[in-house]
Design a protein around this motif. Sequence first.
Motif, mmCIF file in Angstrom:
data_model
loop_
_atom_site.group_PDB
_atom_site.id
_atom_site.type_symbol
_atom_site.label_atom_id
_atom_site.label_comp_id
_atom_site.label_asym_id
_atom_site.label_seq_id
_atom_site.Cartn_x
_atom_site.Cartn_y
_atom_site.Cartn_z
ATOM 1 N N ASP A 60 -15.243 -3.588 -23.057
ATOM 2 C CA ASP A 60 -15.260 -4.728 -22.109
ATOM 3 C C ASP A 60 -16.471 -5.617 -22.339
ATOM 4 O O ASP A 60 -16.379 -6.836 -22.246
ATOM 5 C CB ASP A 60 -15.168 -4.266 -20.648
ATOM 6 C CG ASP A 60 -16.262 -3.321 -20.196
ATOM 7 O OD1 ASP A 60 -16.997 -2.779 -21.056
ATOM 8 O OD2 ASP A 60 -16.411 -3.120 -18.968
ATOM 9 N N SER A 170 -20.507 2.985 -8.462
ATOM 10 C CA SER A 170 -21.425 1.851 -8.347
ATOM 11 C C SER A 170 -20.653 0.540 -8.197
ATOM 12 O O SER A 170 -20.957 -0.263 -7.314
ATOM 13 C CB SER A 170 -22.364 1.789 -9.553
ATOM 14 O OG SER A 170 -21.641 1.661 -10.741
ATOM 15 N N SER A 210 -23.731 -3.919 -17.989
ATOM 16 C CA SER A 210 -22.339 -3.495 -18.089
ATOM 17 C C SER A 210 -21.358 -4.637 -18.353
ATOM 18 O O SER A 210 -21.665 -5.804 -18.128
ATOM 19 C CB SER A 210 -21.929 -2.788 -16.809
ATOM 20 O OG SER A 210 -22.116 -3.657 -15.733
ATOM 21 N N GLY A 464 -14.500 6.020 -18.698
ATOM 22 C CA GLY A 464 -15.757 5.425 -18.214
ATOM 23 C C GLY A 464 -16.803 5.499 -19.310
ATOM 24 O O GLY A 464 -16.486 5.603 -20.496
HETATM 25 O O1 A2G Z 1 -18.608 2.124 -18.936
HETATM 26 C C1 A2G Z 1 -19.028 1.831 -17.611
HETATM 27 O O2 A2G Z 1 -18.076 2.282 -16.690
HETATM 28 C C2 A2G Z 1 -19.241 0.323 -17.469
HETATM 29 N N1 A2G Z 1 -19.595 -0.041 -16.099
HETATM 30 C C3 A2G Z 1 -17.966 -0.438 -17.849
HETATM 31 O O3 A2G Z 1 -18.244 -1.819 -17.825
HETATM 32 C C4 A2G Z 1 -17.456 -0.006 -19.217
HETATM 33 O O4 A2G Z 1 -18.258 -0.533 -20.229
HETATM 34 C C5 A2G Z 1 -17.371 1.516 -19.321
HETATM 35 C C6 A2G Z 1 -17.023 1.975 -20.710
HETATM 36 O O5 A2G Z 1 -15.767 1.522 -21.075
HETATM 37 C C7 A2G Z 1 -20.840 0.008 -15.620
HETATM 38 O O6 A2G Z 1 -21.776 0.357 -16.293
HETATM 39 C C8 A2G Z 1 -21.031 -0.411 -14.212
#
Ligand code: A2G
Length: 521
Positions: A60, A170, A210, A464
Amino acid sequence: MSGPVPVATSLADIYPPAAVAAETPRWNQLLATFAREFGHPAHFISRSPGRVNIIGEHIDYSLYSVLPMAITADAIIAVATTPVAAGAPSFRIHVRNVQGAKFAAGEFDIPIGGDVEIDSTKFEWTNYFKSGLRGALSLLYAKKGADFRPCNMEVLMDGNVPVGGGLSSSAAFVTASALAVMAANGESSVDKKELTELAIVSERAVGVNSGGMDQSASVFSEQGSATFVSFTPALSARPVKFPPTRPELCFIIAQSFITSNKHVTGPIHYNLRVVEVSFAAAYLNAVLNPPGTELPQDAGPLGISLQGFHDAFFYHNGGSDYAAARSLSKEEELRKLIEVTKQTLTREDGYTREEIAAVLQMSVPELEKRFTAVFPVRADRFKLRQRALHVFTEALRVLEFLTLLERPLHTGATDTTQFNAALGKLMNETQDSCRDLFECSCPELDEICRISRAAGAYSSRLTGAGWGGCSVHLVPADKAQAVKAALEEQYYSKMKLTDEQKEQAVVVSQPARGSAIYIAK
Ligand code: A2G
């Protein structure tokens, strides 16, 4: 999926029928505790859920599309407001948590028209509220003008997304907080896209570079559907249904109980990966595009992305014939990029700062100022080849997965067992790539995947950020019990778990609804 965040007047508007009875006591308790602690009833509740990502991991923030779904577990925030006194220079926020013993209350006076200070070097739960507050305020000031006077707020929060468990507690909290502040200040209709965008930027204020997957899943999701989220040319989301299959499918979410705290490990894990993929974008651009080509400034956390490189590459390699270059499908483009990445980024052992700076024609201090000043990282070598290959192959898998779901006949799957296995194969390849190329798995997650697949799951993978946290499993519904039992016997029985952890360890989940404002009838 765009439009305003729904306003619910009953829990049946928020949860699937089977969950309403289980959730009702929690909501009643939140309202009762609010009335007891603040001496009057709450005016409304803001709610945003956690998510599980089905496919599209760590892409992402390179601005490639992902396919998560919301889960039932969520952050719920009860709110009451009072107008700020005439002439007062600041407004006041009281923040409390139903688990007051674990999460201490906070009280802040925020200067009207001023900024919300957040010390991202300290790990304080109230920072998440503050970051939602900060984002919402900047939008409110922009909309209502400099004379806008935010109201005082009393806030009581209850979250049941496991903290540090990889299900995005979060993003649920930041999004619910931002929504609470918008609604408290008279925005009866909060646009989903605006809320998501501000929550994405807000969360970066707490120290993680992120991407936007978690907030998008939390806001946009619809019951019964996964959510296909795209970040270019603009943030958009649409529901994607899993077709009925025989055997029927279900998702199992299994915790590893290995906690990866992004605030501690950011410099060696998440933030480092963000830097590595941004380096890869700049490096590939410098080597493969005409001299002097600048990557477009975009919504990647460091302002450039592999998606930006991707577009520039096909633009320039199409020469003046942009249309011909654009006639390739997205899948064909990604296959081509995988090939050129293998030929261009040949160093398996990674690249030093000096090597990258030389290719980008800058000094090492300039490189550091551009890429690592905001969120410092700890590494001597940067594995650009492996990280870029993960991103391009994973982006391709997401598109293939989507094609399977939306146009199954195009994929050659002739019966639903084959179809389920094809979905599972792609998700298993994601796990392999996360483990080997992106190095964001851990031995415990690998073990959970092994156990679950042996017990009958079509696929098992981390979900995640990884390095601990959570896993997701696509399982024929008739094997769900066997998978659960195998995980209990072969993984959880070897750990010392509390009763609460035992309860949260393995959950069978269906896609749930996104954010809502609840106002009691
Ligand atoms: O790891 C985390 O969940 C990230 N979100 C998300 O954006 C995405 O990169 C994921 C891996 O695919 C945050 O860090 C809040």
